[in-house]
Design an enzyme around this catalytic site. Structure first.
Site, PDB file in Angstrom:
ATOM      1  N   GLY A  68       0.803  -1.038  -0.059  1.00 36.10           N
ATOM      2  CA  GLY A  68       0.041  -0.223   0.426  1.00 36.10           C
ATOM      3  C   GLY A  68       0.839   1.318  -0.092  1.00 36.10           C
ATOM      4  N   CYS A 313       4.990   4.865  18.199  1.00 30.90           N
ATOM      5  CA  CYS A 313       5.059   5.075  19.561  1.00 30.90           C
ATOM      6  C   CYS A 313       7.311   4.813  19.257  1.00 30.90           C
ATOM      7  CB  CYS A 313       4.754   3.275  19.859  1.00 30.90           C
ATOM      8  SG  CYS A 313       3.818   3.126  20.917  1.00 30.90           S
TER       9      CYS A 313
END
Length: 370
Positions: A68, A313
């Site tokens: 993607g 994160c």
């Protein structure tokens, strides 16, 4: 381990694995002209035809990519040479950063605001559109919240205000669950459907402006050079066909799972982001106020449950979600968890999550107050 992170990557499905293994038995580079190459080319084109048929497009519109991210970058790079790039404020980084790269090269780019419900603000979009716009990119459904966008309405507004602009949608999370209207270039990725990592596609009409991201042998309409991943393409086609055939039945049990997660979370003061808007059946995005993110994820992991925050994160530091920031979520301390189910999720998996949530949330709230 109870796996509730299909939105990150789905386990390799039996259907895709079988198709991939069968395709690997065919020797030859699909670009070679000898008999082995022609055999490989034949199954590649069969896969292309299958994907085209499932999506209602011409096979020439199917361009195989590594996934993607590459499809998104291809979709933005070409039209960016023709005019401004507009993208929704909740886009995947593959679209946002492709637009920023285009901006550094001289194209202007802008983020379309979303409402607190997480859907594109059509009024704001209308004001941003004019004849200078080269492409408008809005994801079919958000990769964190699962909120579905009204692509038909967006298409109407763009056609009215910027008739020469191209339309693109990142459908990586939505494909197999949502029907994409005509007129959009579409990015898809195999590993979200149960195919292997490393295969995807951009669906783009013949007149969609495309430019290669790198040089090479000129495969895939001369915009995606490199030896074609034939087995991956075959597995992608098989996974997409399987998702399309079982769409209704899977949506039914996934919606049931989602409702149970929402109910259990609500009992712990958790709430679904964005309110009552259409969402993908396999994704449940819940905000737990007053919790420490790392403690909550650790608590669930200790209970043998894998899910994700859906936000960045880095170096052990939790960062608030850019998607939630765009939606106006202003809680000082919260954890947003994305639970995503799939073909192999069972009721016992959901029961285990419901049982584990109270202890994990309690621990996370104590950690937040410490």
């Amino acid at each position: 381990m109870i796996y509730l992170d299909y939105a990150a990557t789905a386990p390799l499905s039996d259907v895709a694995r079988t198709a991939w293994l069968e395709a690997t038995q065919v020797r030859g580079n699909a670009s070679a002209i000898h008999s082995a190459g022609r055999a490989s080319r034949s199954i590649l084109e069969d896969a292309r035809e299958k994907i085209a048929g499932l999506l209602g497009v011409d096979s020439a519109e199917v361009i195989f990519t590594s996934g993607g991210t590459e499809a998104d970058n291809l979709a933005i790079a070409g039209p960016a040479t023709k005019g401004r790039v507009l993208y929704s404020a909740i886009e995947h980084p593959a679209v946002r950063e492709a637009a920023e790269i285009a901006a550094k090269a001289g194209s202007r780019a802008g983020a379309i605001p979303v409402t607190p419900d997480g859907v594109v603000d059509l009024g704001a979009l209308r004001e941003m559109l004019d004849e200078s716009v080269g492409v408008v990119s809005v994801m079919a459904a958000n990769n964190e919240t699962g909120i579905i966008q009204s692509l038909e309405e967006i298409k109407e507004v763009v056609t009215e205000r910027a008739p020469n602009a191209r339309l693109h949608t990142d459908a990586v999370q939505a494909i197999g669950s949502v029907t994409i209207p005509g007129g959009f270039a579409i990015s898809i990725s195999g590993h979200k459907l149960g195919a292997p990592v490393g295969i995807g596609a951009l669906i783009a009409s013949r007149d969609y402006p495309l430019v290669p991201l790198e040089g090479g042998g000129g495969q895939e309409r001369k915009v995606r050079s490199g030896t074609i991943n034939v087995a991956g393409a075959v597995a992608l086609a098989a996974a997409l066909e399987d998702a399309s055939e079982h769409r209704a039945e899977r949506a039914e049990f996934q919606t049931s799972f989602s409702n149970q997660i929402v109910e259990a979370s609500g009992a712990l003061d958790g709430y679904v982001s964005g309110g009552d808007v259409p969402r993908l059946p396999h994704m449940t995005h819940v905000i737990f106020p007053g919790t420490d993110p790392e403690a909550l994820l650790l608590g669930l992991d200790m209970a043998g449950i894998a899910c994700s925050t859906g936000s960045a994160c880095s170096a052990g530091v939790y960062r608030p979600s850019a998607v939630l920031e765009a939606m106006g979520v202003e809680e000082d301390t919260y954890t947003a968890l994305r639970f995503s189910t799939g073909e192999y999720t069972t009721q016992s998996d959901i029961d285990a999550l419901v049982a584990a949530l109270p202890g994990a949330v309690s621990m996370a709230r104590k950690a937040a107050r410490a």
